[in-house]
Each structure stands twice: as structure tokens, then as C-alpha cells.
Design a protein around this motif. Structure first.
Motif, PDB file in Angstrom:
ATOM      1  N   ARG A  85     -36.670 -40.815 -12.145  1.00  0.00           N
ATOM      2  CA  ARG A  85     -37.588 -41.595 -12.972  1.00  0.00           C
ATOM      3  C   ARG A  85     -37.919 -42.909 -12.254  1.00  0.00           C
ATOM      4  N   PRO A  86     -38.969 -42.892 -11.443  1.00  0.00           N
ATOM      5  CA  PRO A  86     -39.361 -44.112 -10.741  1.00  0.00           C
ATOM      6  C   PRO A  86     -40.330 -44.936 -11.572  1.00  0.00           C
ATOM      7  N   PRO A  87     -40.294 -46.244 -11.550  1.00  0.00           N
ATOM      8  CA  PRO A  87     -39.220 -47.005 -10.922  1.00  0.00           C
ATOM      9  C   PRO A  87     -38.009 -47.012 -11.840  1.00  0.00           C
ATOM     10  N   ALA A  88     -36.857 -46.926 -11.245  1.00  0.00           N
ATOM     11  CA  ALA A  88     -35.632 -46.767 -12.023  1.00  0.00           C
ATOM     12  C   ALA A  88     -35.126 -48.073 -12.584  1.00  0.00           C
ATOM     13  N   GLY A  89     -35.409 -49.182 -11.930  1.00  0.00           N
ATOM     14  CA  GLY A  89     -34.896 -50.462 -12.398  1.00  0.00           C
ATOM     15  C   GLY A  89     -35.347 -51.597 -11.513  1.00  0.00           C
ATOM     16  N   ARG A  90     -34.909 -52.816 -11.889  1.00  0.00           N
ATOM     17  CA  ARG A  90     -35.302 -53.989 -11.096  1.00  0.00           C
ATOM     18  C   ARG A  90     -34.414 -54.114  -9.853  1.00  0.00           C
ATOM     19  N   ARG A  91     -33.119 -54.099 -10.087  1.00  0.00           N
ATOM     20  CA  ARG A  91     -32.198 -54.289  -8.953  1.00  0.00           C
ATOM     21  C   ARG A  91     -31.064 -53.268  -9.023  1.00  0.00           C
ATOM     22  N   LEU A  92     -30.703 -52.764  -7.851  1.00  0.00           N
ATOM     23  CA  LEU A  92     -29.491 -51.943  -7.734  1.00  0.00           C
ATOM     24  C   LEU A  92     -28.515 -52.689  -6.835  1.00  0.00           C
ATOM     25  N   THR A  93     -27.322 -52.899  -7.346  1.00  0.00           N
ATOM     26  CA  THR A  93     -26.263 -53.533  -6.563  1.00  0.00           C
ATOM     27  C   THR A  93     -25.209 -52.487  -6.242  1.00  0.00           C
ATOM     28  N   LEU A  94     -24.919 -52.338  -4.963  1.00  0.00           N
ATOM     29  CA  LEU A  94     -23.832 -51.455  -4.531  1.00  0.00           C
ATOM     30  C   LEU A  94     -22.766 -52.336  -3.890  1.00  0.00           C
ATOM     31  N   TYR A  95     -21.586 -52.337  -4.480  1.00  0.00           N
ATOM     32  CA  TYR A  95     -20.486 -53.158  -3.979  1.00  0.00           C
ATOM     33  C   TYR A  95     -19.341 -52.247  -3.561  1.00  0.00           C
ATOM     34  N   PHE A  96     -18.793 -52.500  -2.370  1.00  0.00           N
ATOM     35  CA  PHE A  96     -17.684 -51.681  -1.865  1.00  0.00           C
ATOM     36  C   PHE A  96     -16.565 -52.579  -1.350  1.00  0.00           C
TER      37      PHE A  96
END
Lengths: 426, 343
Positions: free
Chosen positions: B88-99
Motif C-alpha cells: 500500500r504505497p505510500p505506506a507512511g511518512r518515515r520508517l526507522t530501522l534500528y539495529f
């Protein structure tokens, strides 16, 4: 007491070494200027932080820039980390320097003639006051281009057990040799070193912890979790120099140039522009006396978005005379816009030795094949841009096993990368 | 538009070696993410894949440790797909990936990192291709902003090849070109990321994660209270030698100043959180202390008590002067507490 901030004032920073990076940060902690070796900028009067970086080491100095006079900062040389026990580095150690000095004595091993190889390994932990309980020489071998073991550090080398340093000192034939380290769980890591006629190649390795683990064990008071660590030499962080065998050089000048060589190597590792170009252009040192510094400087220059082709050609030309047949010299030559064969007027060519470049009879375009890898990781794509890896050659076998994050071309030895002759040896 | 985050923190590596602070780092970052005055992400949109979510009980075999690379991939996909698996684009404003965990860099020319999954062993070094997942999301144009944070080593490791995520290529070049990115790696090429006791409670934390959170809370922002990614980057680099040590390589943080990202917004009255600075001038008794800002103007005054005073300052560079004497010193205020001695 407030400062007039309308007129800018000079801020002059002169680092002790040209390969030291300089950053100027304003009072809001934003970077406002940067340079190499020295920096002369105009800034608004106020408080600034001058950060110097040599290798991985940083030093900060706060300075107040006054209206009119400005400020001058001239800090001392920064101690940085190096596999080599150079003066003024973080893990320098007199006994390790004494071991290194053995390089100027006659070699104890004779694997050939015409070139020298001095491989030293040391445990820097002992400098930090920790007892050297490991054997830094464990698992280190020197092999010829066919993968035959010429010497093993633990059996054929000399050592000062109590201070954690060992070495192999040999006379050898010019050409490619392999230095391999069995790191246990992380496999056997190998690197190629190219020996040149009339030069001694010095490879200084330091050990580091390659694996930590906790295992269930027993102490006097019962079961306990014990910490174990495995320390092995790390080829990726090796300091490598070319020196004249037994050659006498002013020790202070030699140390200065070796420090510079190490800083350029570490800059190349981090993708930082640490080449002493002003010194090269001023003729303060030349490739003739310092081939490794010249090689590394050339690669740093070639990595820039707009490299100075004239400088690269000059370095490649000087190096071709000093290190004939060295694959990294050919790589620099290619990076400077040169070619392997005379294609058009004005494009310089270079000769290459048959042991590591072979004609390809099946290619009508005459594109040759590369048999042996260069010493520096940045050299391989340059060479493979002009040549194909020869089928079954070491170059082809190691392509998928290269270890990242090192300026040297280091690979993990697998069944695929092992030399065929070594596999069949009995 | 909604923000999402996946926070991975792995302490338990039965097949490699354990870590002490990765779980804590992940928990603290996730907590900041969900604070209204922090990342402002709806807690329902922050998925934690941390050791504590799966263990105890301890796994019987190393291969049974979690989280795994497959669990990450499934979580990643769920963020931008519906129940039928459709994007479902656009899926959101920001994606944060933390590792936070053990990691390595690949042997390609690209600057990328991967994190070992908990079930990694020397024989089967399973991992999460952190940068490639982030790049995949950028190319797909699913989010306006991509924040990637990896507190892990980038040195030579068990494996040299980063495995490509098993995802079909999804490319929206027009949207991808507009995506703003903030990629932060704890260690540069070939270097180790480190953890040690940090903070008031002296618990083991990743140095990079600790400073990142300090920057997100303390970094002086712009006049309008906006703390941008470049402010965070500058704060971390300035504070690095004092926290990590002067011979530890600083992190690699990539953000384009022209395409900066808003990381935190402070209320206008509190746009620059304070550092408590304890200033000591031995023998100065009860003289008056003046603190000058970077512009040379007095910004604080305080009466010394037995040669000591405490002032509260935004992060930055200052000069402390004992009034009526020639005694002064320059200092940097950074972190929660700074101590300054006037010679």
C-alpha cells in the motif's frame, strides 16, 4: 567585554604532520572549516574548537580568536595506533622496536635471492600493561606464489617470548608471496605481498582479539562462567613498508616518513584524504626513496572524485623504475589513464611481467589475463578493468572471498581459494 | 501520514558470543521513539525484535535463538502490506530501522552493514542485510523518509558476503528521488563498535547508541526549536572523544544537509536542553563567576561558593572568567553534566 563579530580574524592551524586532518568547529558545535596539515581561515572572533585527527586518534583544542590578531594553533604530533611500534604511537614499545631493528641485520632464512622479506608480529596488549599470554606468531606462514609454505613463524621464526614479539627474516626471490594467518574460527586469512629486487618488504602485524566467548567452567568455589578470548595477527591492519636491505637512513627522518606512510594507509582504509600531496609536489620526498608511501598516496589520490592525473602519472612513472613489475604500479598507471598496449598517441604504456599477466590467445581484442592479485584492494578493480581474471588463477579464486574494510587485499582461504599445487602436495 | 519503526536489539548469540548492552540500547531507543517530545511514533507502530521478547527460556540449540533474519523480513513486509500481502504505497511518512548487535560490512564497494541474527553460528552466519532493506524501501518510494541506525561492528567477520533480502524488486524512481535519508553506522569501515558502562547507572550500553540518544535529547537545535539530523550528527562527533576515547574511530553518519530531516522538535521555551556545568576555581572563594558565550557576551553569572558554582548551559563552547582576576578557561558544555576547572 563582548567581542566585535563584524570583522573576521585569521585562525591559523599548523599540525605537526601533513597527514593530520584539521577541523574547525564553532561555538554552536558546527563545523566551519577543514583542511590537511595546515589551515589558514578567516573566522568571526569567538570561541572555536580545533580538532586534529591522525589515524583513529583525535585531539581537541579550544581557542579564542581575538579581533585583529586572530589565533594560531600549533599542536604537537598526535599519538595514533599502528601495528608498527613507531615512535610516538599509542603502542610503541622499546623491545618491539629492538625486534624491528633486526630487519637491518643479515637474514637468517634463504628462500631465494634478490629481495628481502621481514615479517614481524607483536602483541600490543603487553604495552598496555597486560601480560602477553598469547603466542602472536601462532598460525602465521609465508608461502610462495604457488602456495607452497616457505616458512612458519612458530617453527622457523625468531622471537622474544617474554615481550610477545616474533619475526621471520628471509632473503627471497622477487615476486608475489603470500602471508597467511590461521585465525581459528574466523578462518585462514591471506594477503599477497610483492617483493621487488633491491628492496626489503617489511610486514608488521599486530594481534587483536578475534573471538570472545563465555564458556561454562569450574573455579575453586564451584561452577562458573569463564571468559575466553583468542588473539591472532590481523593482516587487514598490517603496516607494510619498503626499505633498502641493511640500508642506513637518518632514524628521525625514517620514523617521520614511516609515520606518514601509516597515516596515509589508515586514511585510505577510512576513505579519508590523508595523502601528503603538498610534500609530494614540493619534492620533499619522492617515490624513489619511499615506494610504499608513494603507492598509498597514489591510491588516495585516485580515490578522489577528480584525481590529479598528472600527479598519478608522475608517481606511477617513478614507481615503475623502483618496483618494476609490481601490479600496484600497473594499477596506478591504469588509474592515471595509461594503457597496457599502445592504443593512441599520447597514452603511456607500461610493461608487465609474464608471471602475473598472460596474453589471452582466445581474445581477438588482445585483452590480457590477470594471474596474480595486487597488494592493495583498490588495485584489483583497476586491473580487472583492463584485464580478465585468468581461469583458475588465484585472482579468480579469491574474488568472492575478499575481506572488506582493509586497504590491503585480504581474503579468507576456502577450498576454492586454496592453491591447486598446495592441494595436491603430499 | 504515519511513522513506523522496527527496533532490533540482540544480546543473546549462542553461536557467536554474547553482548551486554544491545537489548538495553534497543529498549532505550524504542522508548525515545514513542515519547511525544521524542520521536513521536505511535507505540503501536514500533515493533521490537529484541532478545527479551523471545528469551528466556534459553534456546536448546544456537539455531533456535531469536530474533531471526526471517522474523525481521516478515516484520518489515507487514509494515507496508495489507492483510492480503498487497503493498500500500505510500505506506507512511518515515520508517526507522534500528539495529544493535553483532554486525559486519559487506565486501562490495557499497557502504553497507548487516546485523547477525540471534541464530547465527560460525557455520551458518545468518544475518539481516540492514542497509539493503533500507535501500529497498527507498527505491520503492514507500516512505518519505528513511532512518537507518546500526550500532554494530564493521570489521572483518564470520562472513564477507551480505545476503540479498528475498524481496521482489519494487521501484518507484520518482518517489525514490524525493526520499530523505539518515544512515548512521556506529563504526566506520573495518572498525569495531564498542559497548561499556555509561550513564548515571553505569549500565553497559553501546557508545554510539548512548550518544545518539543524548544527541536526540540534548543537541542544540535551530532557533525555531527544530533539531535536525545534521545537529544530531554534529553533536555526536563533538561529544565522541570524551565518551568513547580519543583513539576510537568516530561513527559514519550520512545525511545530506540540503535534504535534512527533522529528528526532534523542542518547545520554543525549551529548545536547547541544558547541560549542568560545575565550575571550580580553587581559592577563588566567593568571587563572581561570569560565563561568556561563543559571541563573547556574558550569558550567565553566578556567585562562587568555596570556589565552586553550578550553571546550566545549552551545549556549546564557552569561556568562564573569575571576575576581577586574570583567571579564565575555555570549555565545552556537552552531555548532561560537564565539570570545568579554572586554573
Amino acid at each position: 567585554m563582548s567581542i566585535s563579530r563584524n570583522r573576521k580574524a585569521p585562525l591559523r592551524v599548523t599540525a605537526a604532520e601533513e597527514a593530520t586532518e584539521i577541523f574547525v568547529i564553532d561555538s554552536s558545535l558546527s563545523r566551519v572549516a577543514s583542511g590537511m596539515g595546515s589551515l589558514d581561515v578567516k573566522v568571526r572572533p569567538g570561541i572555536y574548537k580545533v580538532r586534529l585527527r591522525s589515524g583513529a586518534s583525535m585531539e581537541d583544542t579550544l581557542v579564542e580568536v581575538q579581533e585583529g590578531d586572530g589565533a594560531t594553533v600549533a599542536p604537537r604530533a598526535i599519538a595514533f595506533d599502528s601495528a608498527a611500534p613507531l615512535h610516538g604511537t599509542l603502542t610503541t614499545h622499546e623491545p618491539h622496536q629492538a625486534a624491528w631493528a633486526r630487519a637491518s641485520e643479515p637474514p637468517s632464512l634463504h628462500w631465494g635471492t634478490g629481495a628481502g622479506l621481514f615479517v614481524m608480529v607483536r602483541d600490543p596488549a603487553i604495552v598496555r600493561g597486560k601480560e602477553s599470554r598469547t603466542e602472536p606468531w601462532a598460525g602465521i606462514t609465508v608461502q610462495d606464489a604457488e602456495g607452497r609454505t616457505l616458512g612458519a613463524m612458530d617453527k622457523d621464526g625468531e622471537r622474544m617470548q617474554e615481550v610477545g614479539v616474533g619475526w621471520l627474516h628471509a632473503e627471497a626471490d622477487p615476486g608475489m608471496h603470500l602471508i597467511c594467518v590461521d585465525t581459528g574460527l574466523r578462518g585462514v586469512q591471506c594477503m599477497a605481498v610483492h617483493l621487488s629486487r633491491g628492496w626489503q618488504t617489511q610486514v608488521i602485524l599486530a594481534t587483536a582479539t578475534v573471538m570472545r566467548s563465555r564458556v561454562a567452567g569450574e573455579r575453586e568455589d564451584g561452577p562458573a562462567t569463564l571468559r575466553r578470548s583468542l588473539r591472532r595477527a590481523v593482516p587487514a591492519d598490517a603496516a607494510i613498508f619498503y626499505a633498502r636491505p641493511g640500508g642506513a637512513q637518518d632514524p628521525a627522518q625514517a620514523q617521520e616518513l614511516l609515520r606518514l606512510t601509516e597515516l596515509v594507509r589508515q586514511g585510505l582504509t577510512q576513505g579519508r584524504p590523508t595523502a601528503p600531496l603538498a610534500e609530494v609536489k614540493s619534492g620533499r620526498w619522492s617515490a624513489t626513496g619511499n615506494p610504499m608511501l608513494a603507492l598509498l598516496t597514489g591510491y588516495v589520490e585516485a580515490a578522489k572524485p577528480k584525481p590529479d592525473a598528472r600527479l598519478l602519472r608522475s608517481l606511477a612513472g617513478e614507481l615503475a623504475a623502483e618496483l618494476p613489475g609490481h601490479p600496484d604500479v600497473l594499477a596506478l598507471h591504469l588509474l592515471a589513464g595509461g594503457s597496457l598496449t599502445p592504443r593512441r598517441k599520447g597514452v603511456s604504456t607500461i610493461t608487465y611481467p609474464a608471471q602475473w599477466v598472460a596474453p589471452n590467445p582466445d581474445d581477438p581484442a588482445g585483452r590480457p589475463q590477470l594471474l596474480q592479485p595486487p597488494m592493495l584492494a583498490a588495485g584489483l578493480p583497476a586491473l580487472l578493468g583492463a584485464m580478465d581474471p585468468a581461469p583458475g588463477s588465484l585472482v579468480q579464486r579469491i574474488k568472492e572471498s575478499l575481506l572488506p574494510g582493509a586497504p590491503w587485499l585480504v581474503w579468507r582461504r576456502t577450498a576454492a581459494t586454496r592453491m591447486r599445487s598446495a592441494q595436491s602436495a603430499r | 501520514m504515519t511513522d513506523y519503526a522496527i527496533v532490533v536489539g540482540i544480546d543473546l548469540y549462542p553461536g557467536i558470543s554474547p553482548l551486554e548492552g544491545a537489548q538495553r540500547d534497543a529498549d532505550e531507543f524504542a522508548a525515545w521513539l514513542t515519547l511525544p517530545e521524542g520521536g513521536g511514533v505511535d507505540p503501536a507502530n514500533v515493533v521490537r525484535l529484541t532478545t527479551a521478547r523471545f528469551h528466556p527460556p534459553l534456546p536448546a540449540r544456537a539455531s533456535q535463538a531469536q530474533p531471526t533474519a526471517d522474523q525481521f523480513r516478515d516484520t518489515f513486509i507487514e509494515i507496508f502490506t495489507d492483510d492480503n500481502g498487497r503493498v500500500r504505497p505510500p505506506a507512511g511518512r518515515r520508517l526507522t530501522l534500528y539495529f544493535s548487535g553483532h554486525g559486519f560490512m559487506g565486501n562490495t564497494t557499497a557502504i553497507e552493514r548487516a546485523i547477525y541474527s540471534a541464530n547465527a553460528t560460525t557455520l551458518a552466519p545468518d544475518h539481516i542485510a540492514a542497509t539493503r532493506y533500507a535501500n529497498w524501501a527507498v527505491r520503492a518510494g514507500l516512505f518519505d523518509e528513511m532512518v537507518l541506525i546500526c550500532d554494530a561492528c564493521a570489521d572483518l567477520s564470520l562472513t564477507t558476503s551480505i545476503a540479498e533480502p528475498i524481496l521482489m524488486p519494487l521501484v518507484n524512481a520518482a518517489r525514490a528521488a524525493r526520499v530523505r535519508t539518515f544512515y548512521a553506522y556506529a563504526s566506520p569501515a573495518g572498525a569495531k563498535a564498542r559497548e561499556k558502562p555509561l550513564g548515571a547507572d553505569k549500565q553497559v550500553r553501546g557508545i554510539f547508541s548512548y550518544l545518539l540518544l543524548e544527541a536526540l535529547r540534548q543537541a542544540p537545535g535551530a532557533d525555531d526549536g527544530c533539531v535536525m539530523a545534521t545537529h544530531v550528527r554534529d553533536y555526536i562527533h563533538n561529544a565522541w572523544p570524551e565518551t568513547a576515547g580519543a583513539d576510537i574511530l568516530p561513527p559514519t553518519i550520512a545525511v545530506e544537509p540540503a535534504r535534512d530531516l527533522l529528528m526532534a522538535r523542542r518547545p520554543p521555551t525549551d529548545k536547547q536542553p541544558a547541560t549542568t556545568v560545575t565550575i571550580t576555581a580553587v581559592g577563588a572563594g566567593s568571587a563572581e563567576l561570569v560565563v561568556l558565550g561563543g559571541n563573547g557576551k556574558a550569558c550567565r553569572t553566578a556567585a562562587l561558593t568555596d570556589g565552586q558554582a553550578e550553571v546550566s548551559l545549552p551545549a556549546g563552547l564557552y569561556k568562564a572568567v573569575v571576575q576581577g582576576t586574570a583567571r579564565s578557561t575555555l570549555f565545552q558544555a556537552i552531555g548532561e553534566v560537564t565539570r570545568v576547572d579554572i586554573p
